[in-house]
Design a protein around this motif. Structure first.
Motif, PDB file in Angstrom:
ATOM      1  N   LYS A 212      61.139  27.385  -9.052  1.00 49.10           N
ATOM      2  CA  LYS A 212      61.257  26.961  -7.646  1.00 49.10           C
ATOM      3  C   LYS A 212      60.181  25.926  -7.285  1.00 49.10           C
ATOM      4  O   LYS A 212      60.496  24.870  -6.766  1.00 49.10           O
ATOM      5  CB  LYS A 212      61.096  28.163  -6.694  1.00 49.10           C
ATOM      6  N   THR A 213      58.914  26.286  -7.574  1.00 48.73           N
ATOM      7  CA  THR A 213      57.814  25.411  -7.152  1.00 48.73           C
ATOM      8  C   THR A 213      57.886  24.062  -7.867  1.00 48.73           C
ATOM      9  O   THR A 213      57.753  23.005  -7.241  1.00 48.73           O
ATOM     10  CB  THR A 213      56.456  26.107  -7.419  1.00 48.73           C
ATOM     11  N   SER A 214      58.113  24.105  -9.183  1.00 49.64           N
ATOM     12  CA  SER A 214      58.204  22.838  -9.936  1.00 49.64           C
ATOM     13  C   SER A 214      59.337  21.989  -9.392  1.00 49.64           C
ATOM     14  O   SER A 214      59.172  20.790  -9.150  1.00 49.64           O
ATOM     15  CB  SER A 214      58.471  23.086 -11.422  1.00 49.64           C
ATOM     16  N   LYS A 239      53.744  36.299  -0.576  1.00 50.97           N
ATOM     17  CA  LYS A 239      53.439  37.340  -1.563  1.00 50.97           C
ATOM     18  C   LYS A 239      52.252  36.952  -2.436  1.00 50.97           C
ATOM     19  O   LYS A 239      51.461  37.800  -2.817  1.00 50.97           O
ATOM     20  CB  LYS A 239      54.667  37.585  -2.440  1.00 50.97           C
ATOM     21  N   ARG A 240      52.148  35.666  -2.765  1.00 45.25           N
ATOM     22  CA  ARG A 240      51.065  35.247  -3.656  1.00 45.25           C
ATOM     23  C   ARG A 240      50.347  34.030  -3.088  1.00 45.25           C
ATOM     24  O   ARG A 240      50.967  32.975  -2.911  1.00 45.25           O
ATOM     25  CB  ARG A 240      51.621  34.893  -5.038  1.00 45.25           C
ATOM     26  N   ILE A 241      49.036  34.193  -2.836  1.00 50.64           N
ATOM     27  CA  ILE A 241      48.261  33.053  -2.310  1.00 50.64           C
ATOM     28  C   ILE A 241      48.244  31.941  -3.356  1.00 50.64           C
ATOM     29  O   ILE A 241      48.356  30.760  -3.052  1.00 50.64           O
ATOM     30  CB  ILE A 241      46.810  33.487  -1.978  1.00 50.64           C
ATOM     31  N   GLU A 245      48.792  27.781  -3.240  1.00 48.31           N
ATOM     32  CA  GLU A 245      47.754  26.898  -3.759  1.00 48.31           C
ATOM     33  C   GLU A 245      48.344  25.954  -4.815  1.00 48.31           C
ATOM     34  O   GLU A 245      48.029  24.763  -4.850  1.00 48.31           O
ATOM     35  CB  GLU A 245      46.643  27.782  -4.375  1.00 48.31           C
ATOM     36  N   GLN A 246      49.258  26.497  -5.640  1.00 51.42           N
ATOM     37  CA  GLN A 246      49.908  25.695  -6.699  1.00 51.42           C
ATOM     38  C   GLN A 246      50.643  24.500  -6.064  1.00 51.42           C
ATOM     39  O   GLN A 246      50.516  23.364  -6.517  1.00 51.42           O
ATOM     40  CB  GLN A 246      50.918  26.583  -7.453  1.00 51.42           C
ATOM     41  N   LEU A 247      51.343  24.748  -4.967  1.00 53.11           N
ATOM     42  CA  LEU A 247      52.111  23.667  -4.332  1.00 53.11           C
ATOM     43  C   LEU A 247      51.185  22.704  -3.601  1.00 53.11           C
ATOM     44  O   LEU A 247      51.404  21.495  -3.622  1.00 53.11           O
ATOM     45  CB  LEU A 247      53.161  24.239  -3.368  1.00 53.11           C
ATOM     46  N   VAL A 282      61.348  23.198   1.147  1.00 55.14           N
ATOM     47  CA  VAL A 282      60.565  24.441   1.242  1.00 55.14           C
ATOM     48  C   VAL A 282      60.629  25.203  -0.090  1.00 55.14           C
ATOM     49  O   VAL A 282      61.716  25.442  -0.634  1.00 55.14           O
ATOM     50  CB  VAL A 282      61.125  25.355   2.368  1.00 55.14           C
ATOM     51  N   ASP A 283      59.438  25.589  -0.587  1.00 50.87           N
ATOM     52  CA  ASP A 283      59.339  26.420  -1.786  1.00 50.87           C
ATOM     53  C   ASP A 283      59.168  27.864  -1.306  1.00 50.87           C
ATOM     54  O   ASP A 283      58.321  28.137  -0.464  1.00 50.87           O
ATOM     55  CB  ASP A 283      58.108  25.970  -2.587  1.00 50.87           C
ATOM     56  N   SER A 284      59.967  28.794  -1.830  1.00 43.66           N
ATOM     57  CA  SER A 284      59.883  30.168  -1.301  1.00 43.66           C
ATOM     58  C   SER A 284      59.363  31.150  -2.358  1.00 43.66           C
ATOM     59  O   SER A 284      59.222  30.796  -3.532  1.00 43.66           O
ATOM     60  CB  SER A 284      61.263  30.610  -0.813  1.00 43.66           C
TER      61      SER A 284
HETATM   62 MG   LIG Z   1      56.508  29.375  -7.273  1.00 37.44          MG
END
Ligand SMILES: [Mg+2]
Ligand SMILES: Nc1nc2c(ncn2[C@@H]2O[C@H](COP(=O)(O)OP(=O)(O)OP(=O)(O)O)[C@@H](O)[C@H]2O)c(=O)[nH]1
Length: 391
Positions: A212-214, A239-241, A245-247, A282-284
């Motif tokens: 998703k994020t990529s 769910k995950r900080i 941060e990655q995005l 939007v990345d979910s």
């Molecule tokens: Mg992701």
């Protein structure tokens, strides 16, 4: 289960030995190459067993080729695992070469299975001329649904081709028609351009690690650079900080605008404050929905007065049945398209065709590698058939 290991100087001979011992009920458990001590050349070792279920089911089933097709499906899954292992090996060239040799052995095995398949009674390939059966061997290998293949077979068999023509020429003629047939059925999503000047919000959803994020970063960059759109990347992962941060970091590296939200309605406030966006990607957070209730916060997008579309990311390294379940689970959102990631790590592509057709969902993008933003392709009919037919 009766397990036995056979050795021979070629994979084909080892398989012949398996067949003469176990007959059509053989299940291949392992294949291996061995150096011969003090001599040149190699020995090929195949470990096989008698498929006891097939014997219980009776000799008639054993002869009609069904179990061979089951074995073939198992083999296709096995090749996928092999492909993943090869990728995972990275730069370990020595082990890589071992695996490639094993793959070559498996290729031979594949040929033998197909030879059998085309001879077996009741098989789709039974009685087909060589030009036609070559096409279906390929499609079977690519994981195309049996029902789709029989529809295609009916269409091709009805064509008025001269069946005694040169097999290569016949193959070309059939392949051209098969490609046309397939091209007509594949649905590709329209580009995510603003309709009537209205801003659109596109939310990427999917299971853990499905890309998703990529994909969000790659797609946002694609519309910014190739379509000159003003794109905002939004992280919606409570769910995950680390995920947000990655995005954020990716957006910074790509020079993209970035925001993060706690709830879908936060988007309204952001878009009210900053009005100059054409497209919001939007990345979910990862979900694995079995029922509508499992979709959690994603359902709240329905209460936001914005044109929101959902796109499901699927990793091609998953089994088709798993991807099918994901589509079912996320379908409560009203999906607009499918995004297939990890095409670079996949060995068969029929799933793209099967799933898109089964769920009547168009394909929008392909993720073809880890590099962000480069490894993205806009889905096209040509790309799907190219990959399925190995053109
Ligand atoms: Mg992701
Ligand atoms: N080879 C390959 N790797 C990919 C592709 N897309 C994503 N990846 C890798 O897959 C892993 C997971 O990708 P993400 O984009 O973080 O997936 P995600 O769905 O956002 O993951 P979560 O947020 O943890 O659920 C990362 O290591 C990516 O580099 C692709 O098309 N090909």
């Amino acid at each position: 289960m009766d397990v036995k290991t056979f050795e021979a100087f070629s994979m084909r001979d080892a398989l012949k030995a398996v067949k003469s011992h176990f007959g059509n009920d053989a299940v291949i458990l392992n294949t291996r190459e061995k150096k011969i001590e003090g001599a040149k050349g190699k020995l090929y070792e195949v470990t096989a067993a008698k498929n006891s279920q097939a014997s219980i089911a009776g000799a008639s089933r054993a002869q009609d080729g069904h179990h061979l097709r089951d074995n073939l499906v198992e083999l296709v899954e096995y090749f996928k695992t092999l492909e993943r292992s090869i990728k995972a090996l990275g730069d370990d060239m020595a082990r890589r070469q071992d695996l490639f040799r094993l793959d070559a052995g498996l290729h031979e095995l594949r040929t033998v299975v197909y030879d059998e398949l085309s001879r077996s009674k009741g098989s789709l390939l039974e009685g087909m001329n060589p030009g036609l059966s070559k096409i279906f061997q390929r499609l079977k290998l690519m994981g195309l649904d049996d029902s789709e293949m029989s529809k295609l077979a009916d269409f091709l068999k009805a064509l008025p081709f001269e069946k005694k023509a040169d097999p290569d020429q016949l193959f070309q003629q059939y392949q051209t028609q098969a490609i046309r047939w397939m091209m007509k059925r594949i649905k590709v999503a329209p580009p995510w351009n603003p309709v009537m000047g209205e801003r659109a919000v596109h939310v990427l959803v999917g299971s853990a690690g499905s890309g998703k994020t990529s994909a969000a970063a790659k797609i946002a960059h694609h519309y910014k650079t190739d379509h000159k759109q003003r794109v905002l990347l939004v992280a919606f992962d409570n769910k995950r900080i680390a995920a947000r941060e990655q995005l954020r970091v990716t957006a910074k590296v790509l020079g993209m605008a970035y925001e993060s939200i706690e709830r879908p309605r936060d988007l309204l406030e952001i878009l009210d404050r900053k009005k100059d966006w054409d497209l919001v990607v939007v990345d979910s957070a990862a979900e694995c929905p079995r029922a509508k209730e499992d979709l959690g916060d994603l359902l709240d997008f329905r209460d936001v007065d914005l044109p929101v579309s959902f796109h499901l990311t699927l990793a091609m390294t998953e089994k088709e049945v798993q991807m099918d379940r994901m589509i079912r689970g996320f379908s409560h959102l009203g999906l607009q398209s499918l995004i297939f990631n990890r095409l670079d790590e996949s060995w068969s592509y029929g799933e793209i065709f099967n799933l898109s057709l089964r769920w009547s969902l168009p394909i929008s993008f392909f993720g073809v590698g880890r590099s962000v933003p480069e490894d993205l392709e806009r889905a096209s009919r040509e790309r799907v058939v190219e990959r399925i037919f190995g053109l």
